[in-house]
Scaffold this motif. Structure first.
Motif, PDB file in Angstrom:
ATOM      1  N   ASP A  18      79.731  35.157 -13.270  1.00 25.60           N
ATOM      2  CA  ASP A  18      78.946  34.336 -12.344  1.00 25.60           C
ATOM      3  C   ASP A  18      77.736  35.100 -11.805  1.00 25.60           C
ATOM      4  OD1 ASP A  18      80.062  36.193 -10.619  1.00 25.60           O
ATOM      5  OD2 ASP A  18      81.189  34.727  -9.451  1.00 25.60           O
ATOM      6  N   GLY A  19      77.359  36.177 -12.465  1.00 28.21           N
ATOM      7  CA  GLY A  19      76.256  36.995 -11.991  1.00 28.21           C
ATOM      8  C   GLY A  19      76.713  38.148 -11.125  1.00 28.21           C
ATOM      9  N   GLU A  20      77.969  38.093 -10.645  1.00 29.37           N
ATOM     10  CA  GLU A  20      78.517  39.164  -9.817  1.00 29.37           C
ATOM     11  C   GLU A  20      79.822  39.715 -10.372  1.00 29.37           C
ATOM     12  OE1 GLU A  20      78.610  38.443  -5.633  1.00 29.37           O
ATOM     13  OE2 GLU A  20      76.806  37.188  -5.711  1.00 29.37           O
ATOM     14  N   TRP A  21      80.745  38.816 -10.745  1.00 34.77           N
ATOM     15  CA  TRP A  21      82.082  39.221 -11.192  1.00 34.77           C
ATOM     16  C   TRP A  21      81.994  40.285 -12.270  1.00 34.77           C
ATOM     17  CZ3 TRP A  21      84.766  39.102 -15.821  1.00 34.77           C
ATOM     18  CH2 TRP A  21      86.150  39.255 -15.749  1.00 34.77           C
ATOM     19  N   GLU A  22      81.131  40.068 -13.266  1.00 34.52           N
ATOM     20  CA  GLU A  22      81.075  40.951 -14.431  1.00 34.52           C
ATOM     21  C   GLU A  22      80.522  42.340 -14.116  1.00 34.52           C
ATOM     22  OE1 GLU A  22      77.438  38.252 -14.551  1.00 34.52           O
ATOM     23  OE2 GLU A  22      79.539  38.070 -14.004  1.00 34.52           O
ATOM     24  N   HIS A  23      79.926  42.526 -12.943  1.00 31.99           N
ATOM     25  CA  HIS A  23      79.401  43.844 -12.579  1.00 31.99           C
ATOM     26  C   HIS A  23      80.488  44.777 -12.055  1.00 31.99           C
ATOM     27  CE1 HIS A  23      75.210  42.867 -13.257  1.00 31.99           C
ATOM     28  NE2 HIS A  23      75.450  41.687 -12.711  1.00 31.99           N
ATOM     29  N   GLN A  24      81.569  44.212 -11.532  1.00 35.04           N
ATOM     30  CA  GLN A  24      82.642  45.037 -10.977  1.00 35.04           C
ATOM     31  C   GLN A  24      83.994  44.751 -11.608  1.00 35.04           C
ATOM     32  OE1 GLN A  24      82.677  44.596  -6.737  1.00 35.04           O
ATOM     33  NE2 GLN A  24      80.579  45.303  -6.513  1.00 35.04           N
TER      34      GLN A  24
END
Length: 96
Positions: A18-24
């Motif tokens: 979602d633009g955030e989940w995949e970063h962490q």
């Protein structure tokens, strides 16, 4: 018609991004030295399923649990699909 496990995994991953989940967060599939497989996936909040621990033979075994929003699955060299299917079943109870 139910999707095969690999197609499901790809679609599940895409749905999490979602633009955030995949970063962490993410999914990690690795090998073990005994030999076997390790699957770790950030699943968020799930209704706590009972841990799975089944040893059918030296090469046919699975152990899975969820801790702190992370699925941990380990299994024998022929059990990768089974681990992913357990992840699939448990992720259906996801709330986050």
């Amino acid at each position: 018609m139910e999707r095969d496990t690999l197609t499901w995994l790809q679609e599940w991953y895409r749905s999490q991004c979602d633009g955030e989940w995949e970063h962490q967060n993410g999914i990690r599939i690795d090998t073990l030295d005994n030999p076997g497989w390790s699957v770790v996936a950030d699943v968020g909040t799930v209704d706590a399923p009972a841990p799975v621990s089944e040893v059918r033979s030296g090469d046919d075994w699975v152990r899975c649990h969820v801790k702190d929003g992370r699925f941990h699955g380990h299994g024998g060299p022929g059990n990768l699909q089974e681990l992913l299917e357990i992840l699939r079943t448990w992720s259906r109870t996801s709330h986050g």
